[in-house]
Design a protein around this motif. Structure first.
Motif, short mmCIF file in Angstrom:
data_model
loop_
_atom_site.label_atom_id
_atom_site.label_comp_id
_atom_site.label_asym_id
_atom_site.label_seq_id
_atom_site.Cartn_x
_atom_site.Cartn_y
_atom_site.Cartn_z
N GLN A 64 0.83 -1.20 0.00
CA GLN A 64 0.00 0.00 0.00
C GLN A 64 0.87 1.25 0.00
O GLN A 64 1.96 1.27 0.55
N LYS A 65 0.35 2.31 -0.62
CA LYS A 65 1.09 3.56 -0.69
C LYS A 65 0.46 4.60 0.24
O LYS A 65 -0.76 4.64 0.40
N TYR A 66 1.30 5.43 0.82
CA TYR A 66 0.82 6.42 1.78
C TYR A 66 1.22 7.83 1.35
O TYR A 66 2.13 8.03 0.54
N VAL A 67 0.50 8.80 1.89
CA VAL A 67 0.90 10.20 1.80
C VAL A 67 1.19 10.68 3.21
O VAL A 67 0.79 10.05 4.20
N ASP A 85 14.23 16.44 0.43
CA ASP A 85 15.50 15.74 0.26
C ASP A 85 15.28 14.27 -0.11
O ASP A 85 16.10 13.67 -0.83
N LEU A 86 14.17 13.70 0.36
CA LEU A 86 13.85 12.30 0.04
C LEU A 86 13.26 12.14 -1.35
O LEU A 86 13.09 11.03 -1.84
N GLY A 87 12.92 13.27 -1.98
CA GLY A 87 12.32 13.21 -3.31
C GLY A 87 10.81 13.19 -3.31
O GLY A 87 10.19 12.94 -4.36
N ALA A 88 10.18 13.45 -2.16
CA ALA A 88 8.72 13.49 -2.08
C ALA A 88 8.19 14.72 -2.80
O ALA A 88 8.86 15.76 -2.87
N TYR A 248 2.46 15.57 1.24
CA TYR A 248 3.56 15.10 0.40
C TYR A 248 3.35 13.63 0.04
O TYR A 248 2.80 12.85 0.83
N ALA A 249 3.78 13.27 -1.18
CA ALA A 249 3.69 11.88 -1.64
C ALA A 249 4.86 11.62 -2.57
O ALA A 249 5.41 12.55 -3.18
#
Length: 502
Positions: A64-67, A85-88, A248-249
């Motif tokens: 599953q994907k989260y925001v 920095d994580l690319g979100a 953010y996602a």
């Protein structure tokens, strides 16, 4: 010798019989609740979702994907920097670009239509200088023009003779087409039906020992707008994304995880709240405005309440749940994200424990979210403990549509005229989605004088298509649905927006 042979055969048959019984019991013991859920969905959903079902099924069984919703009460600047920095991706930034393009395109089209109408009007004025322009004959209007004019012109502009002339041209036009004062069919125009509402859902079979309950896979929904006295209105503007809501996602196809939430040691709260991205949609659909009184009817564990509070818009958010333990979960969620001691903000949040099917306050709220208990498809396919598909919960599962429709009907009585109720589920079930909306509105139509209209959000949610896979051409009449997808594995989430007229 013959007797011995016969005895041996009987013994062999007995052994085979015992082996079969053992295998049957072993098979029954091995059938888990998740397997029961899979078998159920594999029967119920392919007729609805067709060739899309295999990919939906795969997504439901996949990661599953989260925001991440940034906590405005923590050091959110640092959290945003870490996510970047994580690319979100900043959902607001991408959403705003698409929404602005849609608004510009719509404005341009409206301007072109206006210019064409002015040109056409000028030509008509030259040709009919002595004619009556206040009440143009409906016979001269085509269907599109008639529909456009009906939205802005009151019924008094079209006396009976014009209606008759229009009907002579097109007999399919009903008298209700011209009643634009209420935009709904009057209750007096629809007779009450002698059968119960649940009889609109015709079972093909009955379960032994549960004669009063029917399987969802045995149900066919008979629906008709005129039977429940409402029509649909379109939401003409893109759905509102409140400025204080920071989400953010990771990009489509990126299944990276967000790090564990961190504690802001100064304010003693966590820096962000992670949830299924589709869970944002019901709160956004509410379109909360400053100072409004909002009710989250089935609020546990409190995620959607928290999102509503993060908008910094409501005057008060009432979070309700009938269960004491679930109410404690709401308190724990809010405790982790709302700093203690901010008295001015604590007054904006109230937690109650009451039966959502019987709300005592009538016409008391501006907005109500009804995020009901449902089949919870994704959870049912992954979690075996306390599953709704547990054999001891069969009766509870089969009674879900009745509970859901009662909750929705109760909410529509508790919202003020002009207010909005958003009904949502995390299931693909047609009965628990569109079917429940129909059941609830049928109940209100037959038992009360309340009038409602469905808000068609198909245009309004388009700016979020980069984030969600919306289901189209599925025969949905009342709501929108987010389908699970391997690229953006959110949902499922069904959302129906209902505005109470009076």
């Amino acid at each position: 010798m013959l007797a011995i042979t016969k005895w041996r055969i009987e013994q062999r048959l007995l052994v085979l019989h015992m082996q079969r019984r053992f295998k049957r019991k072993e098979s029954q013991r091995k059938k888990t609740n998740t397997i029961r859920a899979q078998e159920y969905f594999d029967v119920a959903y392919p007729p609805v979702y067709g060739p899309r079902w295999p990919s939906i099924r795969l997504a439901l069984l996949s990661k599953q994907k989260y925001v991440a919703v940034i906590n405005n009460f923590a050091n959110h600047e640092l959290t945003v920097e870490n996510f970047q920095d994580l690319g979100a991706v900043d959902i607001r930034h991408k959403y705003s670009i698409i929404a602005d393009r849609m608004k510009a395109s719509k404005k341009q089209k409206a301007q072109q239509v206006s210019e064409e109408c002015e040109e056409s009007f000028s030509e008509d004025q030259r040709d009919t200088e002595d004619s009556e322009l206040i009440r143009p004959s409906l016979v001269k209007l085509d269907d599109d023009e008639l529909a456009a004019r009906a939205k802005v012109e009151p019924i008094s502009r079209y006396p009976e003779e014009y209606q008759l002339r229009a009907l002579a041209k097109d007999p399919t036009l009903g008298a209700a087409e011209f009643d634009n004062t209420s935009r709904v069919i009057l209750p007096s125009e629809v007779g009450t039906r002698g059968t119960s509402i649940m009889m609109d859902y015709v079972p093909a079979t009955k379960l032994k020992g549960l004669e009063n309950w029917i399987e969802e896979t045995d149900i066919f929904v008979q629906q008709g707008d005129r039977e429940i006295g409402f029509i649909t209105e379109k939401q003409e503007e893109p759905i509102n994304l409140p400025s204080m809501l920071k989400v953010y996602a990771f990009a489509k196809g990126d299944i990276s995880d967000f790090p564990q939430p961190k504690m802001d040691h100064h304010l003693k709260v966590l820096d962000y709240y992670a949830l299924d991205g589709a869970s944002l949609l019901p709160v956004l659909a509410l379109d909360i405005q400053a100072g409004e009184k909002v009710l989250d009817l089935c609020a546990a564990p409190g995620g959607k309440t928290l999102i509503a509070l993060q908008t910094i818009l409501p005057g008060i958010v009432v979070s309700n749940d009938a269960s004491e333990s679930r109410g404690n979960r709401i308190r724990e969620t809010l405790r982790q994200y709302i700093p203690h001691g901010i008295s001015s903000f604590e007054r904006h949040s109230v937690i109650t424990k009451s039966d959502g099917c019987n709300i005592r306050e009538k016409e008391a709220y501006d907005k109500i979210l009804v995020d009901v208990p449902c089949l919870t498809d994704r959870l049912s396919l992954k979690e075996d403990d306390n599953s709704i598909f547990k054999t001891t919960r069969t009766k509870e599962r089969l009674s879900l549509p009745e509970l859901q429709s009662n909750l929705l009907a109760s909410a529509l009585q508790a919202v003020r005229p002009g207010g909005t109720v958003v009904y949502s589920t995390c299931t693909l079930s047609p009965l628990q989605n569109d079917g429940v909306v129909y059941l609830a509105l049928s109940k209100l139509w037959q038992e009360t004088t309340i009038e409602c209209t469905i808000v068609d959000m198909s245009y309004a949610v388009r700016p979020l298509s980069f984030l969600y896979r919306f289901g189209t051409n599925l025969g949905l009449r009342y709501g929108q649905i987010v389908l699970p997808s391997l690229l953006n594995n959110f949902g499922p989430m069904y959302v129906a927006k209902i505005r109470r007229l009076r």
